[in-house]
Scaffold this active site. Structure first.
Site, short mmCIF file in Angstrom:
data_model
loop_
_atom_site.label_atom_id
_atom_site.label_comp_id
_atom_site.label_asym_id
_atom_site.label_seq_id
_atom_site.Cartn_x
_atom_site.Cartn_y
_atom_site.Cartn_z
N CYS A 2 0.87 -1.19 0.00
CA CYS A 2 0.00 0.00 0.00
C CYS A 2 0.89 1.22 0.00
O CYS A 2 2.03 1.16 0.46
CB CYS A 2 -0.81 0.09 1.29
SG CYS A 2 -2.15 -1.08 1.40
N ARG A 16 -4.70 7.06 -0.41
CA ARG A 16 -3.84 5.89 -0.43
C ARG A 16 -4.20 4.97 -1.59
O ARG A 16 -5.31 5.03 -2.13
CB ARG A 16 -4.00 5.15 0.88
CG ARG A 16 -5.43 4.60 1.16
CD ARG A 16 -5.59 3.10 0.95
NE ARG A 16 -4.67 2.28 1.66
CZ ARG A 16 -4.78 1.90 2.94
NH1 ARG A 16 -5.83 2.29 3.64
NH2 ARG A 16 -3.89 1.12 3.48
N ASN A 79 -0.17 -2.30 5.81
CA ASN A 79 0.38 -3.57 6.29
C ASN A 79 1.78 -3.41 6.88
O ASN A 79 2.58 -2.64 6.37
CB ASN A 79 0.45 -4.54 5.10
CG ASN A 79 -0.21 -5.85 5.42
OD1 ASN A 79 -1.01 -5.94 6.35
ND2 ASN A 79 0.12 -6.88 4.67
C1 LIG Z 1 -4.72 -5.64 3.56
C2 LIG Z 1 -4.68 -4.14 3.86
C3 LIG Z 1 -3.27 -3.67 3.76
C4 LIG Z 1 -2.80 -3.72 2.32
C5 LIG Z 1 -1.33 -3.73 2.31
O1 LIG Z 1 -0.64 -2.92 2.90
N1 LIG Z 1 -0.82 -4.75 1.63
C6 LIG Z 1 0.60 -4.91 1.57
C7 LIG Z 1 1.00 -6.35 1.66
S1 LIG Z 1 2.71 -6.36 1.99
O2 LIG Z 1 2.95 -5.62 3.25
O3 LIG Z 1 3.38 -5.72 0.90
O4 LIG Z 1 3.07 -7.77 2.17
C8 LIG Z 1 -5.20 -3.80 5.25
C9 LIG Z 1 -5.29 -2.27 5.41
C10 LIG Z 1 -6.42 -2.02 6.42
C11 LIG Z 1 -6.80 -3.41 6.91
C12 LIG Z 1 -8.18 -3.60 7.55
C13 LIG Z 1 -8.34 -2.64 8.73
C14 LIG Z 1 -9.66 -2.87 9.44
C15 LIG Z 1 -9.80 -4.30 9.94
C16 LIG Z 1 -8.85 -4.56 11.08
C17 LIG Z 1 -9.07 -5.96 11.65
O5 LIG Z 1 -8.15 -6.15 12.67
C18 LIG Z 1 -8.82 -6.98 10.56
C19 LIG Z 1 -9.69 -6.76 9.35
C20 LIG Z 1 -9.61 -5.33 8.79
C21 LIG Z 1 -10.82 -5.20 7.83
C22 LIG Z 1 -8.28 -5.05 8.05
C23 LIG Z 1 -8.06 -6.01 6.85
C24 LIG Z 1 -6.73 -5.74 6.10
O6 LIG Z 1 -5.64 -6.09 6.91
C25 LIG Z 1 -6.59 -4.27 5.67
C26 LIG Z 1 -7.62 -4.03 4.56
#
Ligand SMILES: C[C@H](CCC(=O)NCCS(=O)(=O)O)[C@H]1CC[C@H]2[C@@H]3CC[C@@H]4C[C@H](O)CC[C@]4(C)[C@H]3C[C@H](O)[C@]12C
Length: 323
Positions: A2, A16, A79
């Site tokens: 992200c 973002r 993340n």
């Molecule tokens: C996946 C996303 C980050 C994307 C990212 O950065 N990808 C890099 C991968 S890598 O780092 O390159 O390997 C993140 C960002 C915000 C998050 C939500 C926040 C609310 C809620 C919190 C709860 O506790 C769990 C479920 C919940 C819906 C979360 C799901 C998921 O975690 C979300 C979508």
């Protein structure tokens, strides 16, 4: 992966890219002032600032990924696997679970300074939303129109960094990204002046050669540098159209195309890009398949209401046929 960014012209903007390999079914979600925020350890806040942002609604609770409140304070979770470390209950602290963190700060604070006061008492509690929805390893950027900070709950405790760059990505810890940026200090928007050696004369053969060496790969460290260069050198008019166009171009410089980054479940891609005008409370977004900018204006809703307002994302291209 992200990337989050801020941008300022006449108004201030925060947004973002959400890069992942699947979507939870998030919607543009407005939390009005009288929706009661119930916290696991901190009781209830019946009246608070109104919020707009992207959230996955579960059991009538807005699990925000990123949001802005009516005072223009904004926050995004990104993340942070392997580094995020949430804590057992601490009787000396305000114990807030990571999924409550955005409501806790944006519900009560108008500025980064006010957020700093809350953060001084905060501990991020290791408690799942439900067994089916365990905590995600995240770190956060918090911004108002004047400054940004980054919050990381790691083994060592809660770290708060000033973020003079206005960009944030993923691993490793934020201090790494600031140090790594120094490796790119030779890059420039201008034509390069040769410092290679005084024994040989170089003449640039085309434009853009000042930025040779700017990384183009999809890693977190590289996206930080690319987005920082693009944002810090950004130039646009002050109008809403010019500002949000420029903002989406900054995000596009680090967007992820399906196929280039394989994961266990498929491919990482930019599920949505967002840009919130934090002064006006308008949340704009595009999705992977919908390049048309769609907007939701929080002030067109009843902000004194009690119920969440949710707009499903418009996905699929909106093509304007010209003949
Ligand atoms: C996946 C996303 C980050 C994307 C990212 O950065 N990808 C890099 C991968 S890598 O780092 O390159 O390997 C993140 C960002 C915000 C998050 C939500 C926040 C609310 C809620 C919190 C709860 O506790 C769990 C479920 C919940 C819906 C979360 C799901 C998921 O975690 C979300 C979508």
């Amino acid at each position: 992966m992200c990337t989050a960014a801020t941008y300022k012209t006449k108004n201030h903007y925060f947004g973002r890219n959400l890069d992942y390999d699947f979507s939870y079914g998030e919607t543009v979600t407005i939390t009005p002032r009288n929706y009661p925020f119930r916290f696991r350890r901190m009781g209830e806040i019946p009246v608070h600032y109104a919020l707009i942002g992207m959230a996955f609604i579960q059991q009538d609770y807005p699990l925000y990924y990123d949001a802005t409140n009516e005072m223009g304070l904004s926050m995004a979770g990104l993340n942070f696997p392997g580094n995020a470390d949430y804590k057992p209950e601490d009787p000396e602290k305000d114990n807030i679970t990571p999924f409550e963190f955005i409501p806790w700060i944006l519900g009560q604070c108008a500025t980064v300074d006010e957020a700093r006061e809350k953060l001084a008492r905060l501990s991020l509690l290791n408690e799942n939303f439900t067994p089916q929805l365990p905590l995600s390893p995240l770190h956060w950027m918090i911004s108002d129109r004047n400054e940004s900070i980054v919050v990381e709950s790691v083994k060592d405790g809660l770290k708060i960094y000033d973020n003079p760059v206005g960009i944030m990505t993923n691993n490793p810890t934020f201090d790494f990204h600031l140090t790594n940026l120094v490796n790119y200090m030779g890059i420039s928007r201008e034509d390069p002046k040769s410092r290679f050696s005084d024994q040989i004369q170089f003449v640039p053969y085309g434009r853009g050669m000042g930025s040779i060496g700017l990384p183009g790969d999809l890693s977190s460290a590289s996206r930080f540098v690319k987005a920082a260069f693009t944002r810090l050198n950004s130039f646009s008019g002050e109008s809403e159209s010019e500002s949000i166009s420029q903002f989406f171009h900054i995000l596009a410089s680090v967007a992820q195309q399906k196929g280039c980054c394989q994961t266990a479940q498929g491919f990482e891609y930019t599920i949505y890009s967002s840009c919130c005008n934090t002064d006006k409370g308008i949340y704009y977004y595009t999705t992977y398949e919908n390049s048309q900018i769609t907007g939701v204006d929080m002030h067109r809703e009843d902000l004194d209401g009690r119920n969440l307002v949710s707009y499903p994302l418009i996905e699929g291209q909106q093509i304007l046929m010209q003949n």
